[in-house]
Design a protein around this motif. Sequence first.
Motif, PDB file in Angstrom:
ATOM      1  N   MET A   1       0.836  -1.185   0.000  1.00 48.48           N
ATOM      2  CA  MET A   1       0.000   0.000   0.000  1.00 48.48           C
ATOM      3  C   MET A   1       0.881   1.248   0.000  1.00 48.48           C
ATOM      4  N   ILE A   2       0.257   2.359  -0.245  1.00 49.28           N
ATOM      5  CA  ILE A   2       0.945   3.651  -0.119  1.00 49.28           C
ATOM      6  C   ILE A   2       0.454   4.318   1.158  1.00 49.28           C
ATOM      7  N   ALA A   3       1.349   4.918   1.916  1.00 48.47           N
ATOM      8  CA  ALA A   3       0.960   5.599   3.154  1.00 48.47           C
ATOM      9  C   ALA A   3       1.615   6.972   3.214  1.00 48.47           C
ATOM     10  N   ASN A   4       0.804   7.984   3.474  1.00 42.57           N
ATOM     11  CA  ASN A   4       1.391   9.302   3.726  1.00 42.57           C
ATOM     12  C   ASN A   4       1.266   9.665   5.210  1.00 42.57           C
ATOM     13  N   SER A   5       0.939   8.663   6.030  1.00 41.89           N
ATOM     14  CA  SER A   5       0.756   8.914   7.462  1.00 41.89           C
ATOM     15  C   SER A   5       1.973   8.496   8.284  1.00 41.89           C
ATOM     16  N   ALA A   6       3.033   8.023   7.630  1.00 40.05           N
ATOM     17  CA  ALA A   6       4.214   7.575   8.392  1.00 40.05           C
ATOM     18  C   ALA A   6       4.932   8.777   8.998  1.00 40.05           C
ATOM     19  N   LEU A  20       2.735   4.619  12.063  1.00 45.44           N
ATOM     20  CA  LEU A  20       2.021   4.472  10.807  1.00 45.44           C
ATOM     21  C   LEU A  20       0.550   4.255  11.102  1.00 45.44           C
ATOM     22  N   TYR A  21      -0.312   4.968  10.367  1.00 45.08           N
ATOM     23  CA  TYR A  21      -1.764   4.865  10.536  1.00 45.08           C
ATOM     24  C   TYR A  21      -2.316   4.093   9.350  1.00 45.08           C
ATOM     25  N   ILE A  22      -2.843   2.896   9.596  1.00 44.16           N
ATOM     26  CA  ILE A  22      -3.330   2.068   8.483  1.00 44.16           C
ATOM     27  C   ILE A  22      -4.822   1.770   8.666  1.00 44.16           C
ATOM     28  N   SER A  23      -5.606   2.091   7.655  1.00 45.33           N
ATOM     29  CA  SER A  23      -7.052   1.845   7.695  1.00 45.33           C
ATOM     30  C   SER A  23      -7.327   0.346   7.813  1.00 45.33           C
ATOM     31  N   LYS A  24      -8.318   0.009   8.636  1.00 41.95           N
ATOM     32  CA  LYS A  24      -8.612  -1.412   8.889  1.00 41.95           C
ATOM     33  C   LYS A  24      -9.029  -2.200   7.647  1.00 41.95           C
ATOM     34  N   ASN A  26      -7.848  -2.106   4.755  1.00 39.86           N
ATOM     35  CA  ASN A  26      -6.704  -2.411   3.875  1.00 39.86           C
ATOM     36  C   ASN A  26      -6.154  -3.801   4.187  1.00 39.86           C
ATOM     37  N   PHE A  27      -5.821  -4.528   3.139  1.00 37.74           N
ATOM     38  CA  PHE A  27      -5.229  -5.860   3.310  1.00 37.74           C
ATOM     39  C   PHE A  27      -3.947  -5.758   4.145  1.00 37.74           C
ATOM     40  N   THR A  28      -3.172  -4.712   3.881  1.00 38.41           N
ATOM     41  CA  THR A  28      -1.909  -4.515   4.599  1.00 38.41           C
ATOM     42  C   THR A  28      -2.134  -4.425   6.109  1.00 38.41           C
ATOM     43  N   HIS A  29      -3.263  -3.848   6.505  1.00 37.76           N
ATOM     44  CA  HIS A  29      -3.558  -3.727   7.938  1.00 37.76           C
ATOM     45  C   HIS A  29      -3.496  -5.091   8.616  1.00 37.76           C
ATOM     46  N   LEU A  56      -3.693   2.392  -5.329  1.00 40.47           N
ATOM     47  CA  LEU A  56      -5.059   2.492  -5.858  1.00 40.47           C
ATOM     48  C   LEU A  56      -5.681   1.144  -6.180  1.00 40.47           C
ATOM     49  N   GLN A  57      -5.061   0.088  -5.713  1.00 44.61           N
ATOM     50  CA  GLN A  57      -5.691  -1.231  -5.812  1.00 44.61           C
ATOM     51  C   GLN A  57      -5.276  -2.019  -4.571  1.00 44.61           C
ATOM     52  N   SER A  58      -6.076  -3.030  -4.265  1.00 39.30           N
ATOM     53  CA  SER A  58      -5.813  -3.788  -3.049  1.00 39.30           C
ATOM     54  C   SER A  58      -5.204  -5.147  -3.366  1.00 39.30           C
ATOM     55  N   ALA A  59      -4.371  -5.614  -2.458  1.00 45.57           N
ATOM     56  CA  ALA A  59      -3.815  -6.972  -2.590  1.00 45.57           C
ATOM     57  C   ALA A  59      -4.901  -8.027  -2.415  1.00 45.57           C
ATOM     58  N   ARG A  60      -6.112  -7.603  -2.034  1.00 48.36           N
ATOM     59  CA  ARG A  60      -7.235  -8.553  -2.043  1.00 48.36           C
ATOM     60  C   ARG A  60      -7.634  -8.878  -3.480  1.00 48.36           C
ATOM     61  N   ASP A  63      -2.043  -9.593  -6.934  1.00 42.73           N
ATOM     62  CA  ASP A  63      -0.769  -9.835  -6.255  1.00 42.73           C
ATOM     63  C   ASP A  63       0.179  -8.693  -6.627  1.00 42.73           C
ATOM     64  N   LYS A  64       0.248  -7.700  -5.772  1.00 44.69           N
ATOM     65  CA  LYS A  64       0.977  -6.477  -6.136  1.00 44.69           C
ATOM     66  C   LYS A  64       2.485  -6.689  -6.204  1.00 44.69           C
ATOM     67  N   LEU A  65       2.985  -7.681  -5.479  1.00 46.20           N
ATOM     68  CA  LEU A  65       4.443  -7.902  -5.486  1.00 46.20           C
ATOM     69  C   LEU A  65       4.895  -8.707  -6.704  1.00 46.20           C
TER      70      LEU A  65
HETATM   71  C1  LIG Z   1      -1.009   9.182  -1.722  1.00 45.79           C
HETATM   72  C2  LIG Z   1      -1.701   8.102  -0.923  1.00 45.79           C
HETATM   73  C3  LIG Z   1      -1.565   8.090   0.455  1.00 45.79           C
HETATM   74  C4  LIG Z   1      -2.194   7.099   1.229  1.00 45.79           C
HETATM   75  N1  LIG Z   1      -2.013   7.074   2.581  1.00 45.79           N
HETATM   76  C5  LIG Z   1      -2.598   6.108   3.317  1.00 45.79           C
HETATM   77  C6  LIG Z   1      -2.354   6.014   4.720  1.00 45.79           C
HETATM   78  O1  LIG Z   1      -1.573   6.766   5.300  1.00 45.79           O
HETATM   79  N2  LIG Z   1      -3.006   5.041   5.424  1.00 45.79           N
HETATM   80  C7  LIG Z   1      -3.863   4.146   4.824  1.00 45.79           C
HETATM   81  O2  LIG Z   1      -4.425   3.287   5.505  1.00 45.79           O
HETATM   82  N3  LIG Z   1      -4.079   4.187   3.479  1.00 45.79           N
HETATM   83  C8  LIG Z   1      -3.453   5.138   2.723  1.00 45.79           C
HETATM   84  N4  LIG Z   1      -3.631   5.165   1.375  1.00 45.79           N
HETATM   85  C9  LIG Z   1      -4.554   4.181   0.758  1.00 45.79           C
HETATM   86  C10 LIG Z   1      -3.927   2.789   0.532  1.00 45.79           C
HETATM   87  O3  LIG Z   1      -2.636   2.887  -0.012  1.00 45.79           O
HETATM   88  C11 LIG Z   1      -4.859   2.006  -0.408  1.00 45.79           C
HETATM   89  O4  LIG Z   1      -6.121   1.851   0.219  1.00 45.79           O
HETATM   90  C12 LIG Z   1      -4.327   0.661  -0.843  1.00 45.79           C
HETATM   91  O5  LIG Z   1      -5.043   0.261  -1.992  1.00 45.79           O
HETATM   92  C13 LIG Z   1      -4.421  -0.426   0.216  1.00 45.79           C
HETATM   93  O6  LIG Z   1      -3.903  -1.608  -0.331  1.00 45.79           O
HETATM   94  P1  LIG Z   1      -4.030  -3.033   0.387  1.00 45.79           P
HETATM   95  O7  LIG Z   1      -5.499  -3.355   0.490  1.00 45.79           O
HETATM   96  O8  LIG Z   1      -3.309  -3.960  -0.552  1.00 45.79           O
HETATM   97  O9  LIG Z   1      -3.382  -2.916   1.716  1.00 45.79           O
HETATM   98  C14 LIG Z   1      -2.983   6.123   0.585  1.00 45.79           C
HETATM   99  C15 LIG Z   1      -3.097   6.108  -0.829  1.00 45.79           C
HETATM  100  C16 LIG Z   1      -2.454   7.084  -1.571  1.00 45.79           C
HETATM  101  C17 LIG Z   1      -2.574   7.033  -3.084  1.00 45.79           C
END
Ligand SMILES: Cc1cc2nc3c(=O)[nH]c(=O)nc-3n(C[C@H](O)[C@H](O)[C@H](O)COP(=O)(O)O)c2cc1C
Length: 166
Positions: A1-6, A20-24, A26-29, A56-60, A63-65
């Motif tokens: 995933m991408i995170a701008n909350s780190a 790091l703040y990760i939304s529940k 998200n697969f990464t969470h 902008l897509q989920s690992a659900r 396979d992003k890797l």
């Molecule tokens: C610029 C940008 C910043 C983001 N920052 C966060 C973040 O800080 N925390 C979070 O939970 N998701 C953040 N996201 C959203 C996740 O990267 C996105 O939901 C992702 O598809 C999750 O993938 P996963 O389901 O494979 O984990 C951000 C996305 C973008 C494009």
Amino acid sequence: MIANSAQRASLVPSLPRISLYISKPNFTHDLVYASGVFGIHLLRSDQWDLIWHLGLQSAREVDKLAELAWQTGETGCPLLDDCLTAYECRVINAMDAGAATFFLGDVVSVSHGRTGPVMTSEYFRAHISEQRRRDYETRLLEAQSYLKAIAPNVERKSWPGPTTSP
Ligand SMILES: Cc1cc2nc3c(=O)[nH]c(=O)nc-3n(C[C@H](O)[C@H](O)[C@H](O)COP(=O)(O)O)c2cc1C
């Protein structure tokens, strides 16, 4: 995933930490919560396609890797080759935040990729193309609408520690 909350989460140079703040949803969470490890990367300002691929897509769904070059770090978590800097972290605590979890990690290793200017949130906002801005804002609005329902429910529970290997 991408995170701008780190964030840097330690002022002590000998004990570097990242939060790091990760939304529940998200697969990464779930991966981080269960394994207690994460790799986090500083990207270069030319890595727009990678942001779209990971953010902008989920690992659900995909396979992003599969199409990326990566190594397994000492904790077992994947670390990307193509980045500015990769930080490998071990979770030492986690706090429920309703729609998300705050993770606090000890940095256990640091590696460097190809050098260049860093992709910051400011650079991202100032240089994103119009088409991508629309895609990003659409995705953000979708996320905000489903996160709104779970955001109020903050549980004062303890993180149990890792329950699976990475
Ligand atoms: C610029 C940008 C910043 C983001 N920052 C966060 C973040 O800080 N925390 C979070 O939970 N998701 C953040 N996201 C959203 C996740 O990267 C996105 O939901 C992702 O598809 C999750 O993938 P996963 O389901 O494979 O984990 C951000 C996305 C973008 C494009």
